[in-house]
Design a protein around this motif. Structure first.
Motif, PDB file in Angstrom:
ATOM      1  N   GLU A  25       0.838  -1.200   0.000  1.00 26.60           N
ATOM      2  CA  GLU A  25       0.000   0.000   0.000  1.00 26.60           C
ATOM      3  C   GLU A  25       0.877   1.255   0.000  1.00 26.60           C
ATOM      4  OE1 GLU A  25      -3.276  -0.252  -0.283  1.00 26.60           O
ATOM      5  OE2 GLU A  25      -3.149  -2.448  -0.216  1.00 26.60           O
ATOM      6  N   LYS A 349      -3.620 -11.300   6.914  1.00 23.83           N
ATOM      7  CA  LYS A 349      -4.320 -10.465   5.938  1.00 23.83           C
ATOM      8  C   LYS A 349      -5.473  -9.719   6.600  1.00 23.83           C
ATOM      9  CE  LYS A 349      -6.863 -10.421   1.571  1.00 23.83           C
ATOM     10  NZ  LYS A 349      -7.536 -11.228   0.519  1.00 23.83           N
ATOM     11  N   CYS A 350      -6.202 -10.408   7.493  1.00 24.04           N
ATOM     12  CA  CYS A 350      -7.326  -9.756   8.183  1.00 24.04           C
ATOM     13  C   CYS A 350      -6.856  -8.560   9.011  1.00 24.04           C
ATOM     14  CB  CYS A 350      -8.042 -10.764   9.079  1.00 24.04           C
ATOM     15  SG  CYS A 350      -9.023 -12.001   8.191  1.00 24.04           S
ATOM     16  N   GLN A 353      -6.209  -5.770   6.714  1.00 24.11           N
ATOM     17  CA  GLN A 353      -7.481  -5.186   6.271  1.00 24.11           C
ATOM     18  C   GLN A 353      -8.050  -4.239   7.322  1.00 24.11           C
ATOM     19  OE1 GLN A 353      -9.300  -9.018   5.481  1.00 24.11           O
ATOM     20  NE2 GLN A 353      -9.380  -8.604   3.280  1.00 24.11           N
ATOM     21  N   LEU A 356      -6.384  -0.968   7.223  1.00 20.90           N
ATOM     22  CA  LEU A 356      -6.805  -0.226   6.034  1.00 20.90           C
ATOM     23  C   LEU A 356      -8.296   0.125   6.049  1.00 20.90           C
ATOM     24  CD1 LEU A 356      -4.817  -2.354   3.439  1.00 20.90           C
ATOM     25  CD2 LEU A 356      -4.247  -0.048   4.211  1.00 20.90           C
ATOM     26  N   ASN A 357      -8.946  -0.120   7.194  1.00 21.32           N
ATOM     27  CA  ASN A 357     -10.386   0.159   7.347  1.00 21.32           C
ATOM     28  C   ASN A 357     -11.232  -0.629   6.347  1.00 21.32           C
ATOM     29  OD1 ASN A 357     -10.220   2.121   9.494  1.00 21.32           O
ATOM     30  ND2 ASN A 357      -9.421   3.568   7.971  1.00 21.32           N
ATOM     31  N   GLN A 358     -10.801  -1.853   6.065  1.00 22.55           N
ATOM     32  CA  GLN A 358     -11.544  -2.737   5.173  1.00 22.55           C
ATOM     33  C   GLN A 358     -12.210  -3.842   5.993  1.00 22.55           C
ATOM     34  OE1 GLN A 358      -8.558  -4.197   2.479  1.00 22.55           O
ATOM     35  NE2 GLN A 358      -8.227  -2.223   1.501  1.00 22.55           N
ATOM     36  N   GLU A 359     -13.230  -4.456   5.408  1.00 25.28           N
ATOM     37  CA  GLU A 359     -13.871  -5.593   6.064  1.00 25.28           C
ATOM     38  C   GLU A 359     -12.927  -6.794   6.009  1.00 25.28           C
ATOM     39  OE1 GLU A 359     -17.933  -8.362   5.771  1.00 25.28           O
ATOM     40  OE2 GLU A 359     -17.643  -6.641   4.423  1.00 25.28           O
ATOM     41  N   ASP A 361     -11.605 -10.662   5.931  1.00 26.55           N
ATOM     42  CA  ASP A 361     -12.061 -11.872   5.241  1.00 26.55           C
ATOM     43  C   ASP A 361     -12.754 -12.846   6.191  1.00 26.55           C
ATOM     44  OD1 ASP A 361     -11.043 -10.879   2.916  1.00 26.55           O
ATOM     45  OD2 ASP A 361      -9.472 -12.388   2.661  1.00 26.55           O
TER      46      ASP A 361
END
Length: 376
Positions: A25, A349-350, A353, A356-359, A361
Motif C-alpha cells: 500500500e 491479511k485480516c 485489512q 486499512l479500514n476494510q472488512e 475476510d
C-alpha cells in the motif's frame, strides 16, 4: 499527503503476512520489529490438512479451513506467478492413521461431507499397507491410513523469510529488536535502543508475549505459552521430495521435505513456559515413536537439527483477533496454537485489512478479542 505510519511488532507467520499485504500500500509507511527469540513459526514445519479434525469448534474449523484454501493463491501472488518453491510449500497429500481401522472410515465419511464446502480437500481414500508403501517406500508397518489428496506441507521459517523479503522490496523497514509499547494521546510510541518512534497504527503479532506488551497499557490477557520441539532427521540416499505428510495417532507428525530431510514432532509442553532448551531425551523418543508407528528406518536416520519454539493458547483453546478493546488503531491476534501455520496467513491479511479500514475476510464476531483482552 502524509503517509500513515504503521508498526508491526512480531514477525512470525501472522506478522510477516500482515507486513506483506501492508507493504504493497503506497499510503503506508511500514516498520516491522522482531527480535526472533522463541518465535513459533521459525521453529515450525506444518501440515496444511485441517479437514479431518474431530474438534467440534465450528468457528475454529472455519478459520483453518479458510486458511488452508487461502494458501495456494496467496503464495501465487507473493511469487508474482513464479513457481512456489517446494522447500516452502508443496501440496503432497496427507496420510492419517488411527489405532482402530473403523475410525478411518468414520473420518472418511466426515471428510466427504466437509468436502462439499472444501473442494480443495481432494480425493479421500482408505489405503492398504501396500498402497501406502507405493507412496512411501520405507513404510514397514501393516496398518491402513486415510489419504487426503489436498494436504500440503509448509516450512514456517522459510515462509516468513520469503514474506519479509517481499515486504522489504516493497519498502518496509525491519528492526531486529525487542521493543516496548506506550501510548500518548492518539499516538502509539515504540521504544527501542534507537529511541522512541510514534505511529498512527500498530499490529501486535507477538503470540504468547502479548501480555507483556499490553501490560503497560493496563490490560489483562488470557494467553499462556506452550513449548513445541521438533527434530529433523536425514535419510541418506532417499528421495523424499514427493512423499505425503504423515499424521500418526498422537503428536509425532512426520513431515518429509526434499533430499531425505524429514521433520518429526512437535511436542505440546504446557508447563515449560518460555523455556526453549532442547530436550534430547524427548526428541530422540519422538524418533523412536516414529519408528514404532510408521517405519523402522527412522531409528537408523541421522539427526540433522533440533527446533524449539513457543505457541500461544487461550484458556479455552480458541483463537482471537481484532482491535484491542478501548484502543483505537491498535490491533492484535493470538491463541492460534498449533494451527498457526495453517491460519496465520489469512489472519495476517485480516489484520492488514483492519488497518486499512476494510472488512476482514474472516468475521470478527466469531473470534471475539474482548473475551481474552480486557482492561484491568
Amino acid at each position: 499527503m502524509r503517509k500513515q505510519k504503521v508498526a508491526i511488532i512480531g514477525a512470525g507467520v501472522v506478522g510477516a503476512s500482515a507486513a506483506y499485504f501492508l507493504s504493497k500500500e503506497k499510503e503506508i509507511d511500514l516498520t516491522v520489529y522482531d527480535e526472533s527469540t522463541g518465535q513459533g513459526t521459525s521453529a515450525a514445519a506444518g501440515i496444511i490438512s485441517p479437514w479431518l479434525s474431530r474438534r467440534r469448534n465450528k468457528k475454529w474449523y472455519r478459520m483453518v479451513k479458510e486458511g488452508a484454501a487461502f494458501y495456494p493463491n496467496f503464495l501465487k501472488e507473493v511469487m508474482n506467478d513464479q513457481p512456489i518453491p517446494p522447500s516452502i510449500y508443496k501440496k503432497v497429500g496427507t496420510l492419517l492413521f488411527k489405532k482402530k481401522e473403523k475410525h478411518l472410515y468414520e473420518l472418511q465419511e466426515i471428510g466427504e461431507k466437509r468436502r462439499e464446502d472444501a473442494p480443495e480437500m481432494g480425493e479421500l481414500t482408505v489405503l492398504s499397507p501396500k498402497e501406502i508403501k507405493e507412496k512411501i517406500p520405507i513404510y514397514t508397518k501393516e496398518e491402513k491410513a486415510l489419504w487426503a489428496e489436498g494436504g500440503a506441507r509448509v516450512d514456517g521459517g522459510k515462509l516468513v523469510d520469503l514474506l519479509l523479503n517481499k515486504a522489504a522490496i516493497n519498502g518496509a523497514s525491519f528492526v531486529p529488536e525487542r521493543v516496548t509499547l506506550s501510548q500518548d494521546g492518539k499516538d502509539y510510541i515504540i521504544h527501542s535502543s534507537k529511541g522512541e518512534e510514534r505511529f498512527d497504527s500498530v499490529i501486535l503479532a507477538v503470540s504468547a508475549w502479548l501480555p507483556d506488551l499490553l501490560e503497560p497499557l493496563d490490560y489483562e490477557v488470557d494467553i499462556r505459552p506452550q513449548k513445541g520441539q521438533l527434530v529433523e532427521v536425514k535419510l541418506e540416499n532417499t528421495d523424499t521430495a514427493d512423499w505425503p505428510v504423515i499424521m500418526p495417532q498422537g503428536e509425532e507428525d512426520i513431515i518429509p521435505f526434499d533430499n531425505g530431510h524429514v521433520m518429526i514432532g512437535a511436542t505440546h509442553e504446557d508447563e515449560a513456559g518460555y523455556d526453549l532448551t532442547f530436550d534430547e531425551v524427548i526428541l530422540k523418543e519422538m524418533i523412536h515413536k516414529a519408528s514404532q508407528t510408521f517405519s523402522t528406518h527412522f531409528d537408523e536416520a541421522s539427526i540433522y537439527a533440533y527446533r524449539s519454539g513457543t505457541r500461544a493458547y487461550t484458556s479455552d483453546y480458541a483463537p482471537f483477533f481484532g482491535q484491542v478493546p478501548g484502543a483505537d488503531r491498535l490491533f492484535t491476534a493470538s491463541g492460534l496454537g498449533s494451527t498457526g501455520l495453517t491460519a496465520g496467513p489469512i489472519v495476517g491479511k485480516c489484520l492488514a485489512q483492519l488497518v486499512l479500514n476494510q472488512e476482514a475476510d474472516l468475521p470478527l464476531h466469531d473470534y471475539p478479542i474482548e473475551q481474552y483482552v480486557q482492561k484491568k
